[in-house]
Design a protein around this motif. Structure first.
Motif, short mmCIF file in Angstrom:
data_model
loop_
_atom_site.label_atom_id
_atom_site.label_comp_id
_atom_site.label_asym_id
_atom_site.label_seq_id
_atom_site.Cartn_x
_atom_site.Cartn_y
_atom_site.Cartn_z
N ALA A 112 0.76 -1.26 -0.08
CA ALA A 112 -0.17 0.21 -0.08
C ALA A 112 0.94 1.40 -0.01
N THR A 113 0.53 2.25 -0.76
CA THR A 113 1.23 3.49 -0.79
C THR A 113 0.29 4.77 -0.37
N ARG A 114 0.88 5.69 0.29
CA ARG A 114 0.21 6.90 0.60
C ARG A 114 1.07 8.14 0.88
N ASP A 115 0.42 9.27 0.38
CA ASP A 115 1.15 10.53 0.61
C ASP A 115 1.30 10.97 2.17
N VAL A 116 2.56 11.43 2.55
CA VAL A 116 2.71 11.88 3.87
C VAL A 116 3.56 13.28 3.74
N GLU A 117 2.85 14.15 4.42
CA GLU A 117 3.58 15.52 4.48
C GLU A 117 4.76 15.53 5.26
N GLU A 118 5.75 16.30 4.60
CA GLU A 118 6.82 16.39 5.47
C GLU A 118 6.78 17.35 6.55
N GLN A 119 7.08 17.32 7.74
CA GLN A 119 7.25 18.41 8.76
C GLN A 119 8.33 18.49 9.35
N PRO A 120 8.77 19.79 9.80
CA PRO A 120 10.08 19.64 10.62
C PRO A 120 9.79 19.12 11.91
N ALA B 85 -7.67 4.00 14.68
CA ALA B 85 -7.04 3.82 13.41
C ALA B 85 -7.17 5.10 12.58
N GLN B 86 -8.34 5.60 12.34
CA GLN B 86 -8.55 6.55 11.50
C GLN B 86 -7.90 7.64 11.79
N ILE B 87 -7.77 8.17 13.28
CA ILE B 87 -7.07 9.43 13.77
C ILE B 87 -5.60 8.96 13.30
N ARG B 88 -5.02 7.76 13.44
CA ARG B 88 -3.65 7.68 13.34
C ARG B 88 -3.05 7.65 11.75
N TYR B 89 -4.12 7.25 10.82
CA TYR B 89 -3.63 7.23 9.54
C TYR B 89 -3.83 8.49 8.93
N LYS B 90 -4.75 9.29 9.33
CA LYS B 90 -5.13 10.67 8.83
C LYS B 90 -4.02 11.73 9.35
N ALA B 91 -3.57 11.58 10.71
CA ALA B 91 -2.53 12.21 11.21
C ALA B 91 -1.37 11.92 10.50
N ALA B 92 -0.86 10.80 10.23
CA ALA B 92 0.31 10.56 9.40
C ALA B 92 0.33 10.89 7.98
N GLU B 93 -0.76 11.27 7.62
CA GLU B 93 -1.01 11.81 6.09
C GLU B 93 -0.40 13.21 6.06
N LYS B 94 -0.79 13.79 7.53
CA LYS B 94 -0.40 15.31 7.77
C LYS B 94 0.95 15.37 8.32
N GLY B 95 1.70 14.33 8.78
CA GLY B 95 3.04 14.21 9.24
C GLY B 95 2.94 14.63 10.80
N ILE B 96 1.84 14.27 11.32
CA ILE B 96 1.42 14.72 12.80
C ILE B 96 1.75 13.21 13.55
N PRO B 97 2.79 13.33 14.80
CA PRO B 97 3.02 11.97 15.42
C PRO B 97 1.81 11.76 16.34
N VAL B 98 1.60 10.52 16.74
CA VAL B 98 0.85 10.01 17.46
C VAL B 98 1.31 9.31 18.69
N GLU B 99 1.25 9.26 19.87
CA GLU B 99 1.57 8.55 20.79
C GLU B 99 0.60 7.89 21.45
N THR B 100 0.90 6.90 22.33
CA THR B 100 -0.11 6.20 23.27
C THR B 100 0.45 6.30 24.81
N VAL B 101 -0.51 6.45 25.67
CA VAL B 101 -0.13 6.30 27.31
C VAL B 101 -0.88 5.43 27.90
N ASN B 102 -0.60 4.89 28.88
CA ASN B 102 -1.43 4.14 30.09
C ASN B 102 -2.71 4.81 30.47
#
Length: 419
Positions: free
Chosen positions: A161-169, A302-319
């Motif tokens: 699978a291939t998708r576009d990802v925005e480059e972010q500083p 899952a939708q938040i993660r992949y849509k964030a990835a497309e915009k170059g926004i990291p996603v983390e998880t916590v307990n």
């Protein structure tokens, strides 16, 4: 905008005898056609076509061979002989995905057998790649070639699978602004972060969307139960699919707006609660378990993660332990006199009553700020061996299935395996 390509792994749920036989027939015909075309030294697609056209394979498998064999004979590989069993390859349009979030086993894959016959088989998704599979299903990632193979008695399908990802500083963890994301029963999603002075700012709640989803789910369970009692299984199935499509539309709208919120913040990082802990900690009444375990946590994540990835926004998880019980101002435990209200038990704290979901979102963000975070592939050590994921591991099927419609388990989800 750069492209990212990844190979996604789907583990097929043990097929019944009929489907097992069809998969073996496909593999045998493919390998015979591959060997015949290789022995004929086919260095072009037309020469390969003249050989493989006689075999009982789908056009997707034959087209994959027409691309692959010339590479073997005189192209990229220039092989002298074939080694080992080769996976069955299909071109990009051969395999299809379907999603039934109301079922215990929610993902299904269509595998071509030959031109006039294909197999629908339920599949487990690699939990670390669920966001990518969601993106493919939503049309936000492009499916490429797929490969079918058997390993140690289990069938797998690998899909590129291939998708576009925005480059972010690239910003360090200390430079990022954590945005807590609280997914709940009352407000579908709540987000909030702190400003430079540490004050909570710009909370946003999707409470109306939560009401809409609850209404649709209640309609689904009530209507399908009545239709099933009348023996109208097919009508119930079609009606249920339409309602879940509406829920999916709500999910896509909300998760898109969550990412847009993150884009408006400097150096954002979206902080989610770890699904493993969420599922383990849910132990309410049978009615509430059905509602919460079927609420769609994993799908929203899952939708938040992949849509964030497309915009170059990291996603983390916590307990998430105690994020809904602790006061974001003083840390003392409080309680909820009402679903949407948090009350701090510390008489010296300036917080008396606070919006409960916003309080939880701030605590989630603070947990990342304190240095505790782990990405999705950092699994909890107490997770059961062999489980795909506490939110996505499906229940076993109740019997043999021979078609896509028959392959779906009962309509109502049960236990912690539904999402």
């Amino acid at each position: 905008m750069p492209e990212v390509t990844k190979t996604l792994e789907l583990r097929l749920v043990n097929p019944n005898a009929h489907k097992e036989r069809k998969l073996c027939e496909t593999r045998e015909a493919y390998q015979q056609a591959l060997q015949a075309a290789f022995d004929a030294d086919c260095t072009s697609q037309s020469a390969t076509n003249d050989v493989v056209v006689e075999y009982d394979l789908s056009g997707y498998a034959k087209n994959a061979l027409k691309q692959y064999v010339p590479q073997l004979c005189s192209g990229s590989y220039d092989a002298d002989e074939l080694h080992d069993d080769h996976p069955v390859k299909f071109t990009n349009e051969g395999v299809q995905l379907d999603h039934k979030p109301q079922n215990a086993l929610e993902w299904y894959v269509k595998i071509p057998h030959h031109d006039d016959y294909h197999l629908w088989i339920p599949a487990h998704v690699n939990p670390d790649q669920r966001d990518w599979v969601e993106a493919v299903y939503a049309g936000d990632a492009v499916m490429g070639e797929s490969r079918l193979f058997e390993r140690d008695g289990t069938w797998y399908l690998h899909v590129t699978a291939t998708r576009d990802v925005e480059e972010q500083p690239v910003a360090s963890a200390n430079e990022r602004t954590p945005i807590g994301v609280d997914i709940g029963e009352a407000s579908l999603v709540t987000v909030c972060h702190r400003d430079e002075s540490g004050s909570p700012v710009r909370p946003k709640l999707w409470a109306d969307n939560g009401k809409a989803v609850r209404r649709l789910r209640k309609t689904y369970f009530t209507a399908t139960r009545r239709l099933q009692k009348r023996g109208s299984e097919r009508i119930a199935e079609s009606y249920g699919d339409a309602l879940w499509d509406q829920i999916d539309d709500v999910f896509h709208c909300v998760t898109r707006e969550v990412v847009e919120y993150a884009e408006s913040v400097d150096n954002p990082v979206l902080v989610l609660e770890d699904l493993t802990y969420i599922r383990e900690n849910m132990d309410y009444s049978v009615y509430m378990n059905r509602r919460l375990h079927g609420w769609g946590f994993a799908k929203l994540y899952a939708q938040i993660r992949y849509k964030a990835a497309e915009k170059g926004i990291p996603v983390e998880t916590v307990n998430p332990q105690n994020t809904s019980k602790a006061c974001h101002a003083c840390g003392e435990h409080g309680y909820r006199p009402r679903q949407a209200t948090f009350r701090c038990s510390n008489d010296d704290c300036w917080v008396t009553e606070y919006q409960a979901d916003v309080n939880g979102a701030i605590n989630i963000a603070d947990r990342y700020r304190s240095g505790e975070s782990h990405r999705q592939n950092d699994r909890a050590p107490r997770q059961k061996a062999g489980d795909d994921d506490s939110a996505t591991d499906g229940a076993s099927l109740t019997g043999s299935q021979d078609s896509h419609a028959d392959a779906e388990p009962q309509q109502v989800t049960h236990g912690t395996n539904a999402s």
